[in-house]
Design a protein around this motif. Structure first.
Motif, PDB file in Angstrom:
ATOM      1  N   LYS A  34       0.832  -1.211   0.000  1.00  0.00           N
ATOM      2  CA  LYS A  34       0.000   0.000   0.000  1.00  0.00           C
ATOM      3  C   LYS A  34       0.860   1.252   0.000  1.00  0.00           C
ATOM      4  O   LYS A  34       0.524   2.251   0.618  1.00  0.00           O
ATOM      5  CB  LYS A  34      -0.936  -0.009   1.205  1.00  0.00           C
ATOM      6  N   LEU A  35       1.967   1.191  -0.718  1.00  0.00           N
ATOM      7  CA  LEU A  35       2.885   2.334  -0.772  1.00  0.00           C
ATOM      8  C   LEU A  35       2.254   3.521  -1.485  1.00  0.00           C
ATOM      9  O   LEU A  35       1.682   3.373  -2.561  1.00  0.00           O
ATOM     10  CB  LEU A  35       4.170   1.944  -1.502  1.00  0.00           C
ATOM     11  N   THR A  36       2.384   4.697  -0.900  1.00  0.00           N
ATOM     12  CA  THR A  36       1.941   5.919  -1.565  1.00  0.00           C
ATOM     13  C   THR A  36       3.125   6.710  -2.087  1.00  0.00           C
ATOM     14  O   THR A  36       2.971   7.577  -2.938  1.00  0.00           O
ATOM     15  CB  THR A  36       1.128   6.810  -0.611  1.00  0.00           C
ATOM     16  N   VAL A  51       6.504  -2.282  -8.970  1.00  0.00           N
ATOM     17  CA  VAL A  51       5.695  -1.635  -7.936  1.00  0.00           C
ATOM     18  C   VAL A  51       4.209  -1.733  -8.282  1.00  0.00           C
ATOM     19  O   VAL A  51       3.417  -0.872  -7.914  1.00  0.00           O
ATOM     20  CB  VAL A  51       6.120  -0.157  -7.713  1.00  0.00           C
ATOM     21  N   ASN A  52       3.816  -2.783  -8.986  1.00  0.00           N
ATOM     22  CA  ASN A  52       2.405  -3.015  -9.309  1.00  0.00           C
ATOM     23  C   ASN A  52       1.566  -3.081  -8.038  1.00  0.00           C
ATOM     24  O   ASN A  52       2.039  -3.497  -6.985  1.00  0.00           O
ATOM     25  CB  ASN A  52       2.232  -4.341 -10.054  1.00  0.00           C
ATOM     26  N   ASN A  53       0.296  -2.685  -8.171  1.00  0.00           N
ATOM     27  CA  ASN A  53      -0.701  -2.853  -7.103  1.00  0.00           C
ATOM     28  C   ASN A  53      -0.301  -2.175  -5.795  1.00  0.00           C
ATOM     29  O   ASN A  53      -0.289  -2.797  -4.738  1.00  0.00           O
ATOM     30  CB  ASN A  53      -0.984  -4.340  -6.858  1.00  0.00           C
ATOM     31  N   THR A  65      18.480   5.655 -14.615  1.00  0.00           N
ATOM     32  CA  THR A  65      18.586   5.524 -16.068  1.00  0.00           C
ATOM     33  C   THR A  65      18.952   4.120 -16.541  1.00  0.00           C
ATOM     34  O   THR A  65      18.904   3.845 -17.734  1.00  0.00           O
ATOM     35  CB  THR A  65      19.626   6.517 -16.617  1.00  0.00           C
ATOM     36  N   LYS A  66      19.275   3.216 -15.617  1.00  0.00           N
ATOM     37  CA  LYS A  66      19.650   1.851 -16.000  1.00  0.00           C
ATOM     38  C   LYS A  66      18.469   0.871 -16.001  1.00  0.00           C
ATOM     39  O   LYS A  66      18.616  -0.280 -16.374  1.00  0.00           O
ATOM     40  CB  LYS A  66      20.740   1.313 -15.070  1.00  0.00           C
ATOM     41  N   ILE A  67      17.292   1.333 -15.586  1.00  0.00           N
ATOM     42  CA  ILE A  67      16.142   0.436 -15.508  1.00  0.00           C
ATOM     43  C   ILE A  67      15.817  -0.127 -16.891  1.00  0.00           C
ATOM     44  O   ILE A  67      15.668   0.612 -17.854  1.00  0.00           O
ATOM     45  CB  ILE A  67      14.907   1.152 -14.918  1.00  0.00           C
ATOM     46  N   THR A  68      15.715  -1.453 -16.953  1.00  0.00           N
ATOM     47  CA  THR A  68      15.358  -2.130 -18.204  1.00  0.00           C
ATOM     48  C   THR A  68      14.016  -2.833 -18.100  1.00  0.00           C
ATOM     49  O   THR A  68      13.440  -3.220 -19.111  1.00  0.00           O
ATOM     50  CB  THR A  68      16.433  -3.171 -18.599  1.00  0.00           C
ATOM     51  N   ASP A  69      13.511  -3.020 -16.883  1.00  0.00           N
ATOM     52  CA  ASP A  69      12.240  -3.711 -16.668  1.00  0.00           C
ATOM     53  C   ASP A  69      11.455  -2.959 -15.607  1.00  0.00           C
ATOM     54  O   ASP A  69      11.835  -2.952 -14.434  1.00  0.00           O
ATOM     55  CB  ASP A  69      12.509  -5.157 -16.236  1.00  0.00           C
ATOM     56  N   LEU A  70      10.360  -2.321 -16.017  1.00  0.00           N
ATOM     57  CA  LEU A  70       9.544  -1.519 -15.109  1.00  0.00           C
ATOM     58  C   LEU A  70       8.099  -1.999 -15.164  1.00  0.00           C
ATOM     59  O   LEU A  70       7.515  -2.090 -16.238  1.00  0.00           O
ATOM     60  CB  LEU A  70       9.610  -0.041 -15.501  1.00  0.00           C
ATOM     61  N   LYS A  71       7.563  -2.293 -13.996  1.00  0.00           N
ATOM     62  CA  LYS A  71       6.149  -2.643 -13.874  1.00  0.00           C
ATOM     63  C   LYS A  71       5.549  -1.754 -12.796  1.00  0.00           C
ATOM     64  O   LYS A  71       5.976  -1.798 -11.642  1.00  0.00           O
ATOM     65  CB  LYS A  71       5.994  -4.117 -13.518  1.00  0.00           C
ATOM     66  N   ALA A  72       4.565  -0.941 -13.174  1.00  0.00           N
ATOM     67  CA  ALA A  72       3.962   0.005 -12.231  1.00  0.00           C
ATOM     68  C   ALA A  72       2.454   0.134 -12.453  1.00  0.00           C
ATOM     69  O   ALA A  72       1.873   1.193 -12.274  1.00  0.00           O
ATOM     70  CB  ALA A  72       4.645   1.367 -12.359  1.00  0.00           C
ATOM     71  N   ASN A  73       1.802  -0.953 -12.830  1.00  0.00           N
ATOM     72  CA  ASN A  73       0.356  -0.950 -13.057  1.00  0.00           C
ATOM     73  C   ASN A  73      -0.411  -0.860 -11.746  1.00  0.00           C
ATOM     74  O   ASN A  73       0.099  -1.204 -10.681  1.00  0.00           O
ATOM     75  CB  ASN A  73      -0.072  -2.233 -13.788  1.00  0.00           C
ATOM     76  N   ASP A  74      -1.652  -0.425 -11.847  1.00  0.00           N
ATOM     77  CA  ASP A  74      -2.576  -0.400 -10.723  1.00  0.00           C
ATOM     78  C   ASP A  74      -2.059   0.397  -9.530  1.00  0.00           C
ATOM     79  O   ASP A  74      -1.872  -0.113  -8.423  1.00  0.00           O
ATOM     80  CB  ASP A  74      -2.936  -1.828 -10.279  1.00  0.00           C
TER      81      ASP A  74
END
Length: 82
Positions: A34-36, A51-53, A65-74
């Motif tokens: 439940k991170l805001t 950081v999904n959900n 700048t090195k991030i190659t895989d980002l998930k931030a849905n929901d």
């Protein structure tokens, strides 16, 4: 002690998380919490971020700048246009 990987799934902890002192961090999985807010400003070696959900309202990755895989849905992001 610095970690290169952190997995925290559905853990109850404060809504703000500061991992900025762990500059060795490469893989971070924080889905289902439940991170805001999260401070990743000094995690310049971060490659994978999930950081999904959560309830994030913003996510500043300008120093990551090195991030190659980002998930931030929901999350609670809102679109801003100039």
């Amino acid at each position: 002690m610095l970690f290169t990987q952190i997995f925290l799934h559905k853990i109850s902890f404060p809504s703000f998380l500061n991992l900025s002192k762990n500059d060795a961090l490469e893989n971070l999985y924080l889905n289902g919490n439940k991170l805001t807010s999260i401070d990743l400003s000094n995690n310049k070696n971060l490659l994978v971020l999930n950081v999904n959900n959560n309830k994030l309202e913003n996510l500043d990755l300008s120093n990551n700048t090195k991030i190659t895989d980002l998930k931030a849905n929901d999350n609670a992001f809102s679109l801003k246009s100039d």
